[in-house]
Design a protein around this motif. Structure first.
Motif, PDB file in Angstrom:
ATOM      1  N   ALA A 157      -4.967   8.512   1.717  1.00 23.10           N
ATOM      2  CA  ALA A 157      -3.757   7.715   1.458  1.00 23.10           C
ATOM      3  C   ALA A 157      -3.537   6.674   2.539  1.00 23.10           C
ATOM      4  CB  ALA A 157      -2.548   8.645   1.355  1.00 23.10           C
ATOM      5  N   LEU A 158      -3.797   7.025   3.803  1.00 23.31           N
ATOM      6  CA  LEU A 158      -3.652   6.060   4.891  1.00 23.31           C
ATOM      7  C   LEU A 158      -4.637   4.909   4.742  1.00 23.31           C
ATOM      8  CD1 LEU A 158      -3.106   8.308   8.051  1.00 23.31           C
ATOM      9  CD2 LEU A 158      -1.537   6.565   7.181  1.00 23.31           C
ATOM     10  N   VAL A 159      -5.880   5.242   4.361  1.00 28.95           N
ATOM     11  CA  VAL A 159      -6.895   4.195   4.185  1.00 28.95           C
ATOM     12  C   VAL A 159      -6.532   3.276   3.026  1.00 28.95           C
ATOM     13  CG1 VAL A 159      -9.305   3.754   3.551  1.00 28.95           C
ATOM     14  CG2 VAL A 159      -8.748   5.537   5.229  1.00 28.95           C
ATOM     15  N   GLN A 160      -6.152   3.851   1.905  1.00 27.05           N
ATOM     16  CA  GLN A 160      -5.821   3.027   0.745  1.00 27.05           C
ATOM     17  C   GLN A 160      -4.592   2.156   1.021  1.00 27.05           C
ATOM     18  OE1 GLN A 160      -8.135   2.810  -1.545  1.00 27.05           O
ATOM     19  NE2 GLN A 160      -9.157   4.423  -0.345  1.00 27.05           N
ATOM     20  N   SER A 161      -3.626   2.693   1.765  1.00 20.95           N
ATOM     21  CA  SER A 161      -2.454   1.910   2.136  1.00 20.95           C
ATOM     22  C   SER A 161      -2.843   0.724   3.011  1.00 20.95           C
ATOM     23  CB  SER A 161      -1.451   2.798   2.865  1.00 20.95           C
ATOM     24  OG  SER A 161      -0.368   2.033   3.368  1.00 20.95           O
ATOM     25  N   ALA A 162      -3.766   0.942   3.940  1.00 19.64           N
ATOM     26  CA  ALA A 162      -4.223  -0.148   4.805  1.00 19.64           C
ATOM     27  C   ALA A 162      -4.960  -1.214   4.005  1.00 19.64           C
ATOM     28  CB  ALA A 162      -5.120   0.410   5.904  1.00 19.64           C
ATOM     29  N   ILE A 163      -5.800  -0.789   3.064  1.00 15.15           N
ATOM     30  CA  ILE A 163      -6.524  -1.745   2.223  1.00 15.15           C
ATOM     31  C   ILE A 163      -5.551  -2.569   1.392  1.00 15.15           C
ATOM     32  CG2 ILE A 163      -8.143  -1.950   0.294  1.00 15.15           C
ATOM     33  CD1 ILE A 163      -9.525   0.590   1.394  1.00 15.15           C
ATOM     34  N   ASP A 164      -4.558  -1.899   0.833  1.00 17.21           N
ATOM     35  CA  ASP A 164      -3.556  -2.607   0.031  1.00 17.21           C
ATOM     36  C   ASP A 164      -2.782  -3.619   0.869  1.00 17.21           C
ATOM     37  OD1 ASP A 164      -4.329  -1.105  -2.139  1.00 17.21           O
ATOM     38  OD2 ASP A 164      -2.653   0.323  -1.995  1.00 17.21           O
ATOM     39  N   ALA A 165      -2.664  -3.337   2.177  1.00 22.08           N
ATOM     40  CA  ALA A 165      -1.910  -4.225   3.059  1.00 22.08           C
ATOM     41  C   ALA A 165      -2.774  -5.322   3.669  1.00 22.08           C
ATOM     42  CB  ALA A 165      -1.255  -3.413   4.171  1.00 22.08           C
ATOM     43  N   GLY A 166      -4.076  -5.341   3.327  1.00 22.08           N
ATOM     44  CA  GLY A 166      -4.928  -6.438   3.780  1.00 22.08           C
ATOM     45  C   GLY A 166      -6.069  -6.055   4.688  1.00 22.08           C
ATOM     46  N   ALA A 167      -6.219  -4.776   5.041  1.00 23.87           N
ATOM     47  CA  ALA A 167      -7.336  -4.375   5.884  1.00 23.87           C
ATOM     48  C   ALA A 167      -8.652  -4.504   5.114  1.00 23.87           C
ATOM     49  CB  ALA A 167      -7.152  -2.940   6.364  1.00 23.87           C
TER      50      ALA A 167
ATOM     51  N   GLY B 285     -17.646   2.667   4.601  1.00 25.79           N
ATOM     52  CA  GLY B 285     -16.922   3.866   4.197  1.00 25.79           C
ATOM     53  C   GLY B 285     -15.723   3.534   3.335  1.00 25.79           C
ATOM     54  N   GLY B 286     -14.594   4.161   3.645  1.00 24.11           N
ATOM     55  CA  GLY B 286     -13.352   3.883   2.939  1.00 24.11           C
ATOM     56  C   GLY B 286     -13.126   4.677   1.679  1.00 24.11           C
ATOM     57  N   ALA B 287     -13.849   5.784   1.495  1.00 25.44           N
ATOM     58  CA  ALA B 287     -13.709   6.561   0.256  1.00 25.44           C
ATOM     59  C   ALA B 287     -14.177   7.993   0.480  1.00 25.44           C
ATOM     60  CB  ALA B 287     -14.514   5.921  -0.871  1.00 25.44           C
ATOM     61  N   ARG B 288     -13.878   8.830  -0.494  1.00 22.08           N
ATOM     62  CA  ARG B 288     -14.371  10.204  -0.448  1.00 22.08           C
ATOM     63  C   ARG B 288     -15.872  10.217  -0.683  1.00 22.08           C
ATOM     64  NH1 ARG B 288      -9.479  13.625  -3.184  1.00 22.08           N
ATOM     65  NH2 ARG B 288      -7.862  12.075  -2.858  1.00 22.08           N
ATOM     66  N   LEU B 289     -16.478  11.365  -0.388  1.00 23.25           N
ATOM     67  CA  LEU B 289     -17.923  11.504  -0.543  1.00 23.25           C
ATOM     68  C   LEU B 289     -18.237  12.644  -1.499  1.00 23.25           C
ATOM     69  CD1 LEU B 289     -19.558  11.098   3.000  1.00 23.25           C
ATOM     70  CD2 LEU B 289     -19.855   9.624   1.015  1.00 23.25           C
ATOM     71  N   PRO B 290     -18.022  12.455  -2.788  1.00 24.45           N
ATOM     72  CA  PRO B 290     -18.316  13.547  -3.731  1.00 24.45           C
ATOM     73  C   PRO B 290     -19.777  13.943  -3.736  1.00 24.45           C
ATOM     74  CG  PRO B 290     -17.910  11.479  -4.890  1.00 24.45           C
ATOM     75  CD  PRO B 290     -17.529  11.244  -3.459  1.00 24.45           C
ATOM     76  N   SER B 291     -20.643  13.009  -3.344  1.00 23.45           N
ATOM     77  CA  SER B 291     -22.075  13.314  -3.345  1.00 23.45           C
ATOM     78  C   SER B 291     -22.448  14.357  -2.299  1.00 23.45           C
ATOM     79  CB  SER B 291     -22.882  12.036  -3.082  1.00 23.45           C
ATOM     80  OG  SER B 291     -22.525  11.475  -1.829  1.00 23.45           O
ATOM     81  N   ALA B 292     -21.570  14.573  -1.303  1.00 24.19           N
ATOM     82  CA  ALA B 292     -21.864  15.550  -0.262  1.00 24.19           C
ATOM     83  C   ALA B 292     -21.651  16.986  -0.725  1.00 24.19           C
ATOM     84  CB  ALA B 292     -21.004  15.265   0.966  1.00 24.19           C
ATOM     85  N   GLY B 293     -20.982  17.161  -1.842  1.00 28.41           N
ATOM     86  CA  GLY B 293     -20.739  18.512  -2.338  1.00 28.41           C
ATOM     87  C   GLY B 293     -19.326  18.677  -2.832  1.00 28.41           C
ATOM     88  N   ASP B 294     -18.934  19.921  -3.074  1.00 25.72           N
ATOM     89  CA  ASP B 294     -17.627  20.211  -3.651  1.00 25.72           C
ATOM     90  C   ASP B 294     -16.521  20.333  -2.614  1.00 25.72           C
ATOM     91  OD1 ASP B 294     -18.700  20.283  -6.198  1.00 25.72           O
ATOM     92  OD2 ASP B 294     -19.200  22.419  -6.053  1.00 25.72           O
TER      93      ASP B 294
ATOM     94  N   PRO C 132     -11.859  10.766   9.928  1.00 26.67           N
ATOM     95  CA  PRO C 132     -12.986   9.929  10.346  1.00 26.67           C
ATOM     96  C   PRO C 132     -12.809   8.453   9.992  1.00 26.67           C
ATOM     97  CG  PRO C 132     -13.540  11.030   8.312  1.00 26.67           C
ATOM     98  CD  PRO C 132     -12.172  11.518   8.692  1.00 26.67           C
ATOM     99  N   VAL C 133     -11.738   7.863  10.496  1.00 25.46           N
ATOM    100  CA  VAL C 133     -11.412   6.467  10.171  1.00 25.46           C
ATOM    101  C   VAL C 133     -11.128   5.726  11.465  1.00 25.46           C
ATOM    102  CG1 VAL C 133      -9.869   4.926   8.930  1.00 25.46           C
ATOM    103  CG2 VAL C 133     -10.437   7.176   7.966  1.00 25.46           C
ATOM    104  N   LEU C 134     -11.840   4.633  11.695  1.00 22.88           N
ATOM    105  CA  LEU C 134     -11.721   3.882  12.935  1.00 22.88           C
ATOM    106  C   LEU C 134     -11.224   2.469  12.627  1.00 22.88           C
ATOM    107  CD1 LEU C 134     -14.424   3.881  15.741  1.00 22.88           C
ATOM    108  CD2 LEU C 134     -12.978   1.934  15.286  1.00 22.88           C
ATOM    109  N   PRO C 135      -9.962   2.161  12.897  1.00 22.83           N
ATOM    110  CA  PRO C 135      -9.455   0.803  12.715  1.00 22.83           C
ATOM    111  C   PRO C 135      -9.734  -0.045  13.950  1.00 22.83           C
ATOM    112  CG  PRO C 135      -7.638   2.308  13.154  1.00 22.83           C
ATOM    113  CD  PRO C 135      -8.892   3.120  13.211  1.00 22.83           C
ATOM    114  N   VAL C 136     -10.208  -1.270  13.727  1.00 18.82           N
ATOM    115  CA  VAL C 136     -10.567  -2.176  14.822  1.00 18.82           C
ATOM    116  C   VAL C 136      -9.717  -3.432  14.744  1.00 18.82           C
ATOM    117  CG1 VAL C 136     -12.430  -3.473  15.921  1.00 18.82           C
ATOM    118  CG2 VAL C 136     -12.947  -1.326  14.760  1.00 18.82           C
TER     119      VAL C 136
END
Length: 494
Positions: free
Chosen positions: A346-356, A361-370, A396-400
């Motif tokens: 939710a924090l990542v998506q909020s940042a993207i919506d605000a212009g980040a 990255g920026g998403a879940r990793l369903p390919s890694a497993g359940d 695991p999110v690093l804002p620069v």
């Protein structure tokens, strides 16, 4: 309530629930313990009730005086026994941490090494410590002393991100100081505390001195914080939870030590060793899947080197191996729970919506497993007013972001409700020393990152806590002083 891995986890055989007075019992309200990597239920643990918490405090209170009267050398010998048991069962302890918390086996082994270090520091540094002082009296044949005494009963509330290490961080100094302890582990990760308590019993820690009461924070944690039989509440966790503990403890005027959240700035000046700064930025952000209070939460890079820094950073992050935490090759495991995963996303998506902008990255990793997997993420074009830059991410999110001037970046770094850890990378001595003075944080790392060391003092300013852990300053939280006035003017006849 039993462990599904009882054949291999010898420390968790039998009922899994409150351990009070050296006896483990089933408890109530069976709570499943989930492996965050694959969602397997690895154990069920019975919660303590408020009544059981009361019983644990009473048992601790009854046992403490005899333990407190032992010499420092005698208590040190018992702690040495705990260290020997930890070393004997280190791989089993690491496997338990991996299974319930999700960090990689390499990180888990490091955490168990930390358990040993906390007990070793307490046992060695304080074995022959000065226990007080004699102060000059105002008249002849008088004496004035101030001596160090145990507190009595310590209530400890521990988090899920380092379930073994923070157990040791609180239990080791509490025991060395002569106290008994009642510990409530996180509901998510109770197994490490139960396993380590079993080792304390095997090492010869007297019955009733170490007690564990797993359960809900609003029930068990609140009861311990309010309990009139508790002499110190020490808690590591979120700022929100810390404020609740402080308010609860105020009803009995119980002293409180709080190690809470952080929003660490990571400042890279133009003259920094760029490769070293990039490596440390990745280490400080993605260790334990970003679930560390000292993590690099806000990366400030001088505008003149930002392009090169971001390119190197992305290459390092893209190379991280995310996978089965049991594998020796994995560098990052899953988030600890679904709720924590949702919060980060939710924090990542909020940042993207605000212009980040998502650099990687920026998403879940369903390919890694359940399990609760999230991609290592780098965000650029972030603003200081975004939630991603003000709220603790704990993932695991690093804002620069970039800066141009020294005074600008110091002001922006300090513009936070938190004040735990900060990082400075520069080869200029004056810049380093001025930043150390000007940053409003309890810890400043210059040209390096953590982890913090057991002989230091891990303390936060502002909403990052009060009190602190580790070293001599942290140890003093577990003792109190007694002043004695003596008069021996009356002569004894021969």
């Amino acid at each position: 309530m039993t462990s599904e891995h009882s054949d291999s986890w010898t420390l968790l055989s039998g009922p899994l629930g409150p351990d009070v007075g050296g006896s483990r019992r089933p408890g109530e309200s069976a709570r499943p313990v989930e492996n965050p990597a694959d969602l397997e239920i690895i154990a069920t643990v019975g919660d303590a009730t408020a009544d059981v918490a009361d019983e644990a405090v009473a048992v601790a209170r009854a046992a403490q005086p005899a333990w407190g009267r032992k010499t420092m050398a005698e208590r040190s010998d018992v702690l040495r026994g705990v260290i020997a048991e930890v070393e004997r069962h280190s791989e089993e302890l690491a496997a338990i941490v991996v299974a319930e918390q999700g960090k990689t086996i390499t990180e888990a082994r490091g955490e168990i090494a930390g358990v040993r270090s906390f007990f070793d520091f307490a046992a060695s540094r304080h074995r022959y410590r000065d226990l007080g002082e004699v102060i000059a009296p105002t008249a002849d044949r008088r004496m004035l002393t101030v001596t160090e005494e145990p507190l009595g009963v310590v209530a400890a509330i521990t988090p899920w991100n380092f379930p073994a290490a923070i157990f040791a961080r609180k239990v080791a100094p509490a025991l060395m100081a002569g106290n008994a302890i009642v510990l409530k582990p996180s509901e998510i990760t109770p197994l490490s505390a139960l396993a380590l308590t079993e080792l304390c019993h095997r090492a010869g820690v007297p019955v009733g001195i170490v007690n564990v009461v797993p359960g809900d924070g609003l029930t068990v944690g609140d009861r311990l914080a309010k309990h009139p039989g508790v002499d110190l509440v020490t808690m590591t966790g979120s700022t929100r939870a810390g404020k609740q503990v402080l308010q609860a403890a105020s009803t009995s005027l119980t002293p409180v030590s709080l190690e809470l959240g952080g929003k660490a700035p990571f400042i890279v000046f133009a003259d920094a060793d760029l490769d070293a700064a990039v490596d440390e930025a990745v280490t400080a952000r993605f260790q334990n899947c970003g679930q560390v209070c000292t993590c690099n939460e806000r990366t400030f890079v001088h505008a003149s080197i930002a392009h090169v820094f971001e390119a190197k950073l992305r290459a390092r992050v893209d190379a991280l191996v995310v996978g089965d935490p049991r594998s020796e090759h994995s560098q990052m495991g899953p988030k600890v729970s679904a709720a924590e995963l949702e919060k980060v996303d939710a924090l990542v998506q909020s940042a993207i919506d605000a212009g980040a902008r998502v650099a990687t990255g920026g998403a879940r990793l369903p390919s890694a497993g359940d399990g609760h997997w999230y991609a290592p993420t780098v965000l650029t074009d972030v603003r200081d007013d975004m939630d991603i830059m003000t709220r603790e991410i704990f993932g695991p999110v690093l804002p620069v972001t970039t800066f141009d001037r020294y005074d600008e970046v110091i002001a922006r770094a300090n513009a936070s409700a938190f004040g735990l850890t900060s990082y400075v990378f520069t080869t200029d001595f004056a810049t380093a020393m001025n930043a150390t003075r000007d940053l409003e944080f309890g810890e400043v790392y210059v040209n390096r990152t953590g982890p913090e060391e057991v002989q230091g003092f891990h303390t936060g300013w502002k909403e990052s806590g009060m009190g602190g852990e580790d070293g001599e300053h942290g140890y003093r939280r577990y003792v109190r002083s007694r002043t004695t006035y003596l008069d021996f003017t009356r002569r004894v006849e021969d």
